[in-house]
Design a protein around this motif. Structure first.
Motif, short mmCIF file in Angstrom:
data_model
loop_
_atom_site.label_atom_id
_atom_site.label_comp_id
_atom_site.label_asym_id
_atom_site.label_seq_id
_atom_site.Cartn_x
_atom_site.Cartn_y
_atom_site.Cartn_z
N LEU A 186 -4.37 2.68 6.95
CA LEU A 186 -4.08 2.27 6.02
C LEU A 186 -3.16 0.43 5.34
CD1 LEU A 186 -4.40 5.19 3.34
CD2 LEU A 186 -6.31 3.44 3.23
N LYS A 187 -1.83 0.40 6.46
CA LYS A 187 -1.07 0.26 7.12
C LYS A 187 -0.72 0.62 5.62
CE LYS A 187 -2.75 -3.47 9.51
NZ LYS A 187 -4.35 -2.33 9.57
N ALA A 188 -0.19 1.51 5.50
CA ALA A 188 0.95 2.33 3.95
C ALA A 188 2.36 1.76 4.23
CB ALA A 188 0.39 3.27 3.47
N THR A 189 2.78 1.27 3.26
CA THR A 189 4.83 0.77 3.88
C THR A 189 5.29 2.17 2.72
OG1 THR A 189 4.67 -0.02 2.28
CG2 THR A 189 4.24 -1.76 4.15
N ILE A 190 4.67 2.44 1.42
CA ILE A 190 5.46 3.56 1.27
C ILE A 190 5.32 4.57 0.09
CG2 ILE A 190 6.18 3.31 -1.18
CD1 ILE A 190 6.50 0.47 -1.58
N ALA A 191 5.17 5.86 1.13
CA ALA A 191 5.42 6.62 0.26
C ALA A 191 6.25 7.33 -1.45
CB ALA A 191 5.09 8.06 1.37
N ILE A 192 5.24 7.95 -2.42
CA ILE A 192 5.89 8.16 -3.37
C ILE A 192 5.46 10.15 -3.44
CG2 ILE A 192 5.14 8.72 -5.59
CD1 ILE A 192 4.06 5.81 -5.65
N LEU A 193 7.14 10.11 -2.93
CA LEU A 193 6.82 12.16 -3.01
C LEU A 193 7.40 12.73 -4.55
CD1 LEU A 193 7.29 13.64 -0.22
CD2 LEU A 193 9.59 13.29 -0.36
N GLN A 228 1.06 -0.69 0.08
CA GLN A 228 0.01 0.48 0.02
C GLN A 228 0.75 1.37 0.12
OE1 GLN A 228 -3.09 -0.09 -0.56
NE2 GLN A 228 -3.34 -2.85 0.03
N ALA A 229 0.79 2.05 -0.87
CA ALA A 229 1.27 3.53 -1.14
C ALA A 229 0.72 4.76 -0.88
CB ALA A 229 1.85 3.02 -2.23
N VAL A 230 1.22 5.73 -0.49
CA VAL A 230 0.42 6.71 -0.24
C VAL A 230 1.19 7.91 -1.20
CG1 VAL A 230 -1.08 6.82 2.04
CG2 VAL A 230 1.24 7.76 1.49
N LEU A 231 0.30 8.62 -1.56
CA LEU A 231 1.38 9.89 -3.01
C LEU A 231 1.06 10.71 -2.20
CD1 LEU A 231 2.07 9.90 -6.29
CD2 LEU A 231 -0.19 10.71 -5.74
N ILE A 232 2.65 11.79 -2.02
CA ILE A 232 2.25 12.74 -1.50
C ILE A 232 2.55 13.71 -2.43
CG2 ILE A 232 2.74 14.54 1.09
CD1 ILE A 232 1.85 10.96 1.25
#
Ligand code: NAD
Length: 212
Positions: free
Chosen positions: A145-152, A86-90
């Motif tokens: 969300l149990k996100a492990t990755i952030a896309i910056l 799961q990834a979040v995008l900032i």
């Protein structure tokens, strides 16, 4: 925990192109594929391909090559692409929107589940189906969300400030598209991407071929 020293980086970078060719051969109904065929497609030496594939632990059969399904599974497992991340995008701007719409990530287990932006006109909207949230909710959402990755994909001037928030929220990995060399604790891994280094290579190759 100390950062792992990754060896075989060039081999790892080649594996996705191998996977693409192997997937095509599976779609064509082939059961086996040889290292030579992969090498021909990519203009590489067969020995190079065989060495690269060996890092995944798969062994080919003499005269037949590699079983296609097992080879795909071995590469995906080695890359960790057989697990959903799961990834979040900032930063839901131009680049962030393009990444949110890139369907290929789906095949690699990368699921962009939420985007965050500080622009109030973007909050509450969605980009390619990915909901855009307020930055204030970032730490709680990362946990939920149990996100492990952030896309910056924020402007470089905001990169470190956002990174500090991400680290505080417990993110494990940052895929950094900004120009900033981020300061993170040892427990967080960062991969920096830069399209301009690819463009620099293209320009130098163009110049070299003009002067041949
Ligand atoms: P953009 O201006 O279109 O998007 C930036 C987004 O970030 C905007 O939506 C803005 O509202 C948001 N933002 C700004 N500050 C923020 C903050 N503190 N918190 C949350 N959101 C914030 O810019 P872009 O063209 O999409 O570029 C984004 C980043 O990606 C830049 O750092 C740019 O240099 C970089 N970039 C890198 C590559 C590469 O090859 N690595 C290619 C293109 C762009």
């Amino acid at each position: 925990m100390a950062k792992h020293k990754i060896t075989a980086i060039p081999s790892i970078r080649r594996l996705p192109s191998y996977l693409h060719i192997i997937r095509q051969s599976r779609e064509e109904g082939q059961e086996y594929i040889s290292g030579t065929v992969i090498a021909q497609e990519l203009h590489l030496e067969p020995i190079q391909v065989r060495k690269d594939l060996a890092i995944t632990g798969i062994v080919g059969k003499p005269k037949k090559g590699y079983p296609v399904v097992a080879l795909m599974a071995a590469i995906e497992h080695f890359l960790g692409w057989d697990e959903i991340q799961q990834a979040v995008l900032i930063g839901a701007g131009n680049l962030g929107t393009a990444l949110a719409g890139y369907q290929e990530f789906h095949y690699h287990g990368l699921h962009i589940c939420a985007a965050f932006d500080r622009d109030t006109s973007k909050i509450g909207t969605s980009i390619h189906g990915v909901p855009v949230f307020s930055l204030e909710t970032l730490p709680i959402q990362i946990r939920n969300l149990k996100a492990t990755i952030a896309i910056l994909t924020v402007p470089s001037s905001n990169a470190q400030e956002i990174t500090d928030i991400l680290v505080g929220a417990g993110i494990s990995a940052i895929w950094n598209f900004t120009n900033v060399k981020l300061k993170v604790p040892e427990t967080v891994v960062v991969q920096k991407e830069d399209l301009t280094s690819g463009y620099a290579m293209l320009c130098v190759m163009m110049n070299a071929s003009r002067h041949e």
